[in-house]
Design an enzyme around this catalytic site. Structure first.
Site, PDB file in Angstrom:
ATOM      1  N   ASP A 115      21.593  76.397  26.743  1.00 15.44           N
ATOM      2  CA  ASP A 115      22.832  75.652  26.918  1.00 15.44           C
ATOM      3  C   ASP A 115      23.926  76.311  26.072  1.00 15.44           C
ATOM      4  O   ASP A 115      23.659  76.969  25.073  1.00 15.44           O
ATOM      5  CB  ASP A 115      22.611  74.204  26.452  1.00 15.44           C
ATOM      6  CG  ASP A 115      23.756  73.289  26.813  1.00 15.44           C
ATOM      7  OD1 ASP A 115      23.654  72.613  27.843  1.00 15.44           O
ATOM      8  OD2 ASP A 115      24.758  73.248  26.059  1.00 15.44           O
ATOM      9  N   GLN A 121      26.768  59.118  33.399  1.00 13.59           N
ATOM     10  CA  GLN A 121      27.407  60.159  34.198  1.00 13.59           C
ATOM     11  C   GLN A 121      27.274  61.536  33.537  1.00 13.59           C
ATOM     12  O   GLN A 121      27.408  61.625  32.322  1.00 13.59           O
ATOM     13  CB  GLN A 121      28.916  59.870  34.324  1.00 13.59           C
ATOM     14  CG  GLN A 121      29.260  58.588  35.022  1.00 13.59           C
ATOM     15  CD  GLN A 121      29.057  58.704  36.531  1.00 13.59           C
ATOM     16  OE1 GLN A 121      29.228  59.757  37.129  1.00 13.59           O
ATOM     17  NE2 GLN A 121      28.650  57.636  37.130  1.00 13.59           N
ATOM     18  N   SER A 168      28.869  65.475  33.048  1.00 14.52           N
ATOM     19  CA  SER A 168      30.226  66.043  33.039  1.00 14.52           C
ATOM     20  C   SER A 168      30.445  66.895  34.280  1.00 14.52           C
ATOM     21  O   SER A 168      31.580  67.088  34.705  1.00 14.52           O
ATOM     22  CB  SER A 168      30.441  66.940  31.819  1.00 14.52           C
ATOM     23  OG  SER A 168      30.208  66.220  30.654  1.00 14.52           O
ATOM     24  N   TYR A 169      29.334  67.443  34.815  1.00 13.55           N
ATOM     25  CA  TYR A 169      29.434  68.383  35.942  1.00 13.55           C
ATOM     26  C   TYR A 169      28.500  67.902  37.049  1.00 13.55           C
ATOM     27  O   TYR A 169      27.306  67.684  36.788  1.00 13.55           O
ATOM     28  CB  TYR A 169      29.062  69.794  35.476  1.00 13.55           C
ATOM     29  CG  TYR A 169      29.923  70.254  34.330  1.00 13.55           C
ATOM     30  CD1 TYR A 169      31.222  70.717  34.562  1.00 13.55           C
ATOM     31  CD2 TYR A 169      29.477  70.173  33.013  1.00 13.55           C
ATOM     32  CE1 TYR A 169      32.038  71.107  33.513  1.00 13.55           C
ATOM     33  CE2 TYR A 169      30.290  70.562  31.960  1.00 13.55           C
ATOM     34  CZ  TYR A 169      31.562  71.018  32.221  1.00 13.55           C
ATOM     35  OH  TYR A 169      32.372  71.390  31.177  1.00 13.55           O
ATOM     36  N   HIS A 207      26.600  68.813  39.583  1.00 14.32           N
ATOM     37  CA  HIS A 207      25.621  69.669  40.264  1.00 14.32           C
ATOM     38  C   HIS A 207      24.350  69.414  39.466  1.00 14.32           C
ATOM     39  O   HIS A 207      24.352  69.629  38.241  1.00 14.32           O
ATOM     40  CB  HIS A 207      26.044  71.146  40.178  1.00 14.32           C
ATOM     41  CG  HIS A 207      24.989  72.079  40.705  1.00 14.32           C
ATOM     42  ND1 HIS A 207      25.087  72.690  41.929  1.00 14.32           N
ATOM     43  CD2 HIS A 207      23.794  72.472  40.183  1.00 14.32           C
ATOM     44  CE1 HIS A 207      24.010  73.438  42.135  1.00 14.32           C
ATOM     45  NE2 HIS A 207      23.207  73.311  41.077  1.00 14.32           N
ATOM     46  N   HIS A 210      21.489  69.109  37.124  1.00 11.92           N
ATOM     47  CA  HIS A 210      20.925  69.969  36.077  1.00 11.92           C
ATOM     48  C   HIS A 210      20.140  69.086  35.115  1.00 11.92           C
ATOM     49  O   HIS A 210      20.402  67.893  34.999  1.00 11.92           O
ATOM     50  CB  HIS A 210      22.033  70.747  35.358  1.00 11.92           C
ATOM     51  CG  HIS A 210      23.127  69.871  34.837  1.00 11.92           C
ATOM     52  ND1 HIS A 210      24.225  69.510  35.607  1.00 11.92           N
ATOM     53  CD2 HIS A 210      23.293  69.255  33.651  1.00 11.92           C
ATOM     54  CE1 HIS A 210      25.010  68.723  34.898  1.00 11.92           C
ATOM     55  NE2 HIS A 210      24.464  68.543  33.707  1.00 11.92           N
ATOM     56  N   VAL A 211      19.192  69.709  34.430  1.00 14.37           N
ATOM     57  CA  VAL A 211      18.308  68.952  33.540  1.00 14.37           C
ATOM     58  C   VAL A 211      18.378  69.564  32.134  1.00 14.37           C
ATOM     59  O   VAL A 211      18.336  70.785  31.976  1.00 14.37           O
ATOM     60  CB  VAL A 211      16.854  68.991  34.074  1.00 14.37           C
ATOM     61  CG1 VAL A 211      15.917  68.223  33.144  1.00 14.37           C
ATOM     62  CG2 VAL A 211      16.784  68.422  35.489  1.00 14.37           C
TER      63      VAL A 211
HETATM   64  O1  G7M Z   1      26.763  65.984  30.593  1.00 19.17           O
HETATM   65  P1  G7M Z   1      26.203  67.059  31.471  1.00 19.17           P
HETATM   66  O2  G7M Z   1      24.824  66.728  31.929  1.00 19.17           O
HETATM   67  O3  G7M Z   1      27.079  67.415  32.634  1.00 19.17           O
HETATM   68  O4  G7M Z   1      26.071  68.329  30.536  1.00 19.17           O
HETATM   69  C1  G7M Z   1      26.413  69.629  30.924  1.00 19.17           C
HETATM   70  C2  G7M Z   1      25.779  70.613  29.987  1.00 19.17           C
HETATM   71  O5  G7M Z   1      26.159  71.922  30.393  1.00 19.17           O
HETATM   72  C3  G7M Z   1      26.221  70.459  28.527  1.00 19.17           C
HETATM   73  O6  G7M Z   1      25.081  70.368  27.693  1.00 19.17           O
HETATM   74  C4  G7M Z   1      27.038  71.717  28.269  1.00 19.17           C
HETATM   75  O7  G7M Z   1      26.928  72.182  26.934  1.00 19.17           O
HETATM   76  C5  G7M Z   1      26.448  72.704  29.257  1.00 19.17           C
HETATM   77  N1  G7M Z   1      27.409  73.739  29.655  1.00 19.17           N
HETATM   78  C6  G7M Z   1      28.691  73.531  29.984  1.00 19.17           C
HETATM   79  N2  G7M Z   1      29.252  74.727  30.321  1.00 19.17           N
HETATM   80  C7  G7M Z   1      30.625  74.888  30.748  1.00 19.17           C
HETATM   81  C8  G7M Z   1      28.296  75.698  30.202  1.00 19.17           C
HETATM   82  C9  G7M Z   1      28.296  77.108  30.422  1.00 19.17           C
HETATM   83  O8  G7M Z   1      29.275  77.746  30.790  1.00 19.17           O
HETATM   84  N3  G7M Z   1      27.086  77.742  30.215  1.00 19.17           N
HETATM   85  C10 G7M Z   1      25.971  77.067  29.780  1.00 19.17           C
HETATM   86  N4  G7M Z   1      24.862  77.771  29.590  1.00 19.17           N
HETATM   87  N5  G7M Z   1      25.961  75.732  29.579  1.00 19.17           N
HETATM   88  C11 G7M Z   1      27.121  75.057  29.779  1.00 19.17           C
END
Ligand code: G7M
Length: 310
Positions: A164, A229, A231-232, A234, A236-237
């Site tokens: 991450d 919720q 932040s993104y 799509h 992911h875990v």
């Molecule tokens: O809250 P949510 O489940 O959406 O968490 C998204 C996770 O993606 C967080 O733990 C962020 O630190 C991680 N993350 C966000 N970005 C923009 C990136 C990135 O560009 N690369 C990586 N490897 N992780 C990211």
């Protein structure tokens, strides 16, 4: 931008949040000559055990504050190369990024399937695809390909595992990795149904296995969860070391264990279409504003759920 250039021309607008305990500060600012705003996040690194012999040696310059009987307090200047900080930069930052890093009051919000259908899903669908460009860059190996830990290329059940953004791969007890599913049609756990079980089992089993092979960590030492919720949008875990304290990121009302998600779907195939989910939302999150704006007309339609507590 590289090296010392990375913060050139950056002026501070205001501090968004700061946490003394985790030695973290996020700052809003601008780069001269650029229209947009930027968020810079600074984190002091944890001490690495391997550096202790140098930290506790004459290489560290200590200045006495006071001495009292057997007690003494100093301020130390550690060797320059051991004083690194982690710097994350989001440039340009959207309002959503700024609100994410800003200190704010949180409330618990009750999301029934109706609230999801009428408010949350249209909100998710209105988010420009560019917000998850970084995810597609990972999936297409246009970014972070050198950080890839594991890939299962199956289009239905496959995923990619990366460290991450928050983890610099230095300390195993701070391990934080993220599994990004290959398929692009699952926005969040709300979309998960029984036919996704092979995908979820695969991530849990082979995600843990990949981290065990790469870092020697066992599955019992990992918290494996999804945010709701997120932040993104799509699927992911998160895979996080049990000793890693990520504060709100693993709080009730945000983190849902993958094993619980699997168990719920095994019991009821459309569990996540039918369940009510209670979640913490920051007041500055655009979704909180939407829910607050739309609830009055939902109430007029006889809808009872409230922004809770009122
Ligand atoms: O809250 P949510 O489940 O959406 O968490 C998204 C996770 O993606 C967080 O733990 C962020 O630190 C991680 N993350 C966000 N970005 C923009 C990136 C990135 O560009 N690369 C990586 N490897 N992780 C990211």
């Amino acid at each position: 931008m590289e090296g010392s250039e990375v913060l050139r021309g950056f002026t501070i607008e205001r501090i968004l949040s700061s946490d003394e305990r985790t030695k973290y500060i996020s700052v809003l600012g601008r780069y001269s000559g650029q229209d947009g705003r930027s968020v810079v996040i600074l984190r002091r690194r944890h001490f690495e055990q391997s550096t202790l012999p140098r930290l506790l040696s004459p290489e560290t310059h200590a200045e006495l504050h006071f001495r009292n009987d057997i007690y003494a307090k100093y301020t130390g200047m550690i060797p320059q190369d051991l004083g690194e900080v982690s710097i994350d930069i989001i440039n340009p930052a959207t309002d959503k990024h700024i609100s994410k890093y800003e200190d704010q009051t949180y409330h618990m919000v009750v999301e029934t399937p109706e609230v999801y259908k009428l408010i949350v899903r249209p909100y998710i669908d209105s988010i420009p695809a560019s917000r998850i460009q970084w995810v597609y860059n990972i999936l297409e190996k246009k970014a972070e390909a050198d950080r890839l830990i594991f890939e299962d290329a199956d289009p239905e059940t496959g995923f990619l595992m990366h460290p991450d953004l928050k983890w610099d791969e230095r300390q195993i007890e701070a391990l934080y990795c993220i599994a990004m599913v290959k398929r692009r049609d699952i926005k969040s756990l709300r979309d998960l149904r029984r036919h996704h079980l092979p995908l979820l089992h695969n991530i849990l089993k082979n995600g843990c296995k990949a981290l065990s092979m790469k870092y020697g960590i066992s599955a019992e030492d990992l918290r494996v969860f999804c945010h709701y919720q997120p932040s993104y949008y799509h699927l992911h875990v998160h895979f996080v070391h049990i000793r890693c304290d990520i504060g709100m990121g693993m709080a009730i009302g945000k983190a849902h264990l993958l094993s619980d998600i699997i168990g719920n779907i095994e019991l009821l195939k459309d569990y996540y279409a039918r369940c009510t989910l209670e979640m913490s939302l920051g007041e500055k999150d655009p979704l909180a504003a939407r829910i607050m704006t739309h609830l009055p007309w939902l109430r007029e339609l006889g809808y009872q759920q409230e922004f809770y507590p009122e």
